[in-house]
Design a protein around this motif. Structure first.
Motif: not given
Length: 764
Positions: A157-169, A171-179
């Motif tokens: 957020e500090k380094e990149e210009p405003p825009g669509r944020p990058l979704k990192l794994w 994002q949630s417990l649901h997302d965590y258990l998917s892997r």
């Protein structure tokens, strides 16, 4: 000993279902996307595979929101947060309960499952539960990954210009258990209490799963070891010519093998004379030894010049080992080649004594390959279960599991109709065709088959069918589509005439009703013959839906009511008014104290709390002809209603009162039929009545008298062969019924398989 039933919960569409097992063959049936494959997959996941094969998508989708709620709590947990136990999650994690009926003398097989010291035979139960291996590790690892993501997102957020944020794994417990679900979860086994076993809920048909005690401890080992042997044939059998497969055999579906590979495997395990030979094998072994000696002599002479040339280069020296070429022929080598399985063709060509013509296995039809393959696999399953090999000199009966469970998914793949019926008729006999099973009747085989084929279903007694019913999202307060299962063995009770009739009827007709999205019951051959044309010409949406039409013949639709209630399938009944007085058939008249002689109208209207007099039926509004049982299942009755038309003889408008489909159809198209001058039989008689009648009563009586002796089938064939048939009007009572059916099916269109019209754009 045998499996009485299983209960599956929180696995895909199977939120909570019970599947009762028949003693021999149990057939899973139901419309597309109703959960049959999910049930077979659940058995495979819990009984055959390891916990690592589970994926987040195996959970019932309505529980994913619960996961995210837990994840939010964990994200903001204080240092003194009390980590939940695995038992806290047990109500919404996938589980499989197996209930086995055992005798007191079989204690040694089920010693880990005996509920108490007072047990003297009966049911024992076990639960397979997918749960976190270690909650502390799961909590710690999730918090670590989420902390990493938060720190990276702050940096981005500090380094990149405003825009669509990058979704990192993640994002949630649901997302965590998917892997991580496969790594962090494992299957544990629990003993169940037969005294707490409950029947499925009557209204929802949902299984009422037994609650585990908070102090329940998992068993140390799998209780099925030594108790149940499981074999399976899944739907992906991968037959065909793989000669052009650039990626190799590893791309084939699990369990897929060429027919020659399967026969080679069976030969090496059960038929190989080189493995523990007896007297009957000596001749074959002598022949192999003679062939090997002759071949070795030829090899030595053939390689001698080449070996001498090598020796001329200084090797081998005096102290080096010399080169010798020799063959090693094994008894299984005869099966290790592409032409191990050939299909011999009949031929009228060539002279007597000419060699026969052969084709390789890949050139034969997929259906025959599939049939032969499945039969050999069943034989192999049986022999593996009984520990029968060439090397086994004595019976190892004490090591054989008392229950052999065989799962077959969609056996109809690649099989034409007759072969489907032959296979399902004989599959169980193949599994039991062994002298050992006759001597030890306590060894039990149970076959579980899932199918989409009405022809397979036709060959199995309907009491062995288990029907999967789809429920749309929102039904019974469940936010996602799920399924329920109905046991058809107890639909009619024992020894009833209705049961005998329905059994004979389904055996004589077809079993499409178990796979359809809706059913139309008609009580006459004329309606059955014309209805498909009505749908094709005037109701294209219904024509693309999976609707089955059953001709009950006469007035017997009411006898199917218990079965239809069990299936919970949308039903339209098209029947006749059949007016009568003192049980005698009469032309329809108002204010004549007539009642209907139609048992279907009397029975079904009674269930709908409506009257059965002709005057009541004629005045009944269309919206009161429906009996709504739940949001998914309704029954609608359609019978003849008054028709306004003009008499050709007088030109006056009348309100005619038809009594059957035939006179209703003619009256709906009176102008057209009045001009027919070249008809015969019933057609000619109808035209005469139309052109001579002076009143509505005369029309009704004339049609009534002609229909008593006329040939209805001949009339229908004449109408169908008329070039103007597509433009003729459908009787209004049938239009009302079909409009009702279309509105019901459109309301649940997301659950249906609807074939788009030709040329239509298909959107995903």
């Amino acid at each position: 000993m045998y499996i009485q039933h299983i209960e599956i919960s929180n696995f895909r569409k199977l939120l909570s279902v019970r599947i009762d097992f028949a003693n021999e063959t149990t057939l899973l049936v139901g419309a597309n996307n109703s959960g049959k494959s999910s049930a077979m997959l659940a058995l495979r996941r819990f009984l055959v595979s390891k916990a690592s094969v589970f994926r987040l998508q195996d959970l019932t989708l309505c529980h994913l929101a619960k996961l995210d709620e837990i994840g939010k709590v964990w994200d903001n947990a204080p240092e003194n947060f009390e980590i939940p136990t695995a038992k806290d999650w047990a109500d919404w994690l996938p589980s499989l309960d197996i209930w086995v009926s055992a005798d007191q003398g079989e204690f040694h097989y089920i010693r880990d499952l005996i509920p108490n010291f007072a047990w003297r035979g009966g049911l024992v139960g076990m639960r397979f539960l997918l749960e976190p291996d270690d909650m502390n590790t799961l909590y710690t690892d999730y918090r670590k990954e989420r902390t990493r993501v938060v720190e990276l997102e702050d940096a981005l957020e500090k380094e990149e210009p405003p825009g669509r944020p990058l979704k990192l794994w993640p994002q949630s417990l649901h997302d965590y258990l998917s892997r991580r679900l496969g790594d962090k979860f494992k299957i544990r086994w629990y003993r169940l209490d037969p005294h707490q076993l409950k029947k499925p809920d009557k209204s929802t048909r949902m299984a009422q799963m037994q609650q585990l005690s908070p102090t329940a401890q998992p068993l140390e080992s799998n209780p099925l070891s030594g108790l149940i042997r499981v074999h399976e044939i899944n739907a992906q059998r991968g037959f065909g010519d793989h000669s052009d497969d650039k990626q190799g055999d590893h791309t084939r579906p699990s369990g897929a093998q060429k027919l020659s590979e399967q026969l080679r495997s069976y030969y090496s395990r059960h038929l190989d004379p080189g493995d523990s030979p007896d007297l009957s094998d000596l001749e074959a072994l002598r022949a192999i030894e003679a062939a090997q000696s002759a071949f070795d002599t030829k090899l030595s002479s053939s390689f001698e010049p080449a070996i001498r040339e090598v020796e001329g280069l200084g090797y081998p020296g005096r102290n080096d080992p010399r080169i010798k070429v020799a063959s090693r022929l094994a008894t299984t080598d005869g099966m290790n080649h592409e032409a191990a399985v050939l299909f011999e063709l009949d031929s009228i060509q060539g002279a007597p004594g000419a060699p026969p013509l052969h084709l390789p296995e890949t050139a034969n039809g997929l259906g025959y390959q599939n049939l032969i393959s499945m039969i050999f696999r069943l034989m192999g399953f049986r022999d593996e279960w009984l520990r029968k090999t060439r090397a086994a000199s004595t019976e190892i009966i004490d090591r054989v599991e008392p229950i052999h469970l065989v799962l077959i998914e969609e056996p109809e793949a690649h099989l034409h109709v007759q072969v489907q019926q032959v296979f399902v008729r004989h599959a169980y006999q193949v599994l039991c065709r062994d002298a050992l099973l006759e001597r030890y009747p306590n060894l039990k085989t149970q076959l579980l088959v899932s199918t989409h084929s009405s022809h397979v279903t036709h060959e199995v007694e309907y009491q062995n069918l288990r029907y999967f019913r789809r429920l749309p999202a929102g039904m019974y307060g469940i936010g996602v589509p799920v399924s329920t299962v109905s046991n058809l063995s107890n639909v009619f009770g024992e020894g009833t005439k209705t049961k005998e009739f329905v059994t004979r009827y389904l055996r004589a007709q077809h079993a499409d009703i178990f796979f359809a999205d809706a059913v139309i019951l008609v009580e006459g051959s004329a309606e059955r013959m014309m209805l498909p044309h009505f749908l094709r010409n005037k109701f294209p949406f219904l024509d693309r839906c999976y609707i089955t039409t059953l001709d009950i013949g006469g007035s017997h639709a009411h006898r199917l009511r218990p079965l239809i209630d069990a299936l919970g399938i949308l039903t339209l009944v098209i029947t006749d008014l059949d007016a009568g007085l003192n049980k005698a058939a009469k032309p329809v008249q108002r204010n004549a104290d007539q009642i209907t002689n139609n048992p279907t109208l009397r029975s079904w209207m009674k269930l709908m709390h409506l009257g059965s007099t002709v005057d009541e039926l004629l005045e009944l509004p269309a919206n009161q002809k429906e009996h709504k049982i739940d949001d998914l299942y309704s029954v609608r009755i359609a019978y003849q209603t008054p028709i306004s038309t003009h008499l050709p003889a007088t030109g006056e408008e009348i309100q005619a009162l038809p009594n059957t489909f035939e006179d209703s159809f003619v009256l709906s198209n009176a102008g057209y039929f009045a001009e027919k001058t070249n008809g015969t039989g019933l057609m000619k008689a109808f035209v005469k009545v139309l052109n001579e009648a002076q009143t509505s009563e005369a029309v009704g009586e004339g049609f009534f008298n002609e229909l008593r002796e006329g040939k209805k089938a001949e009339f229908v064939l004449l109408v169908l062969s008329d070039k103007n048939f597509p433009s003729l009007e459908i009787p209004e009572y049938i239009i009302e019924g079909l409009n009702w059916l279309e509105s019901k099916l459109r309301s649940k269109q997301k659950e249906l398989l609807v074939i788009p019209p030709e040329g239509a754009e298909v959107t995903s």
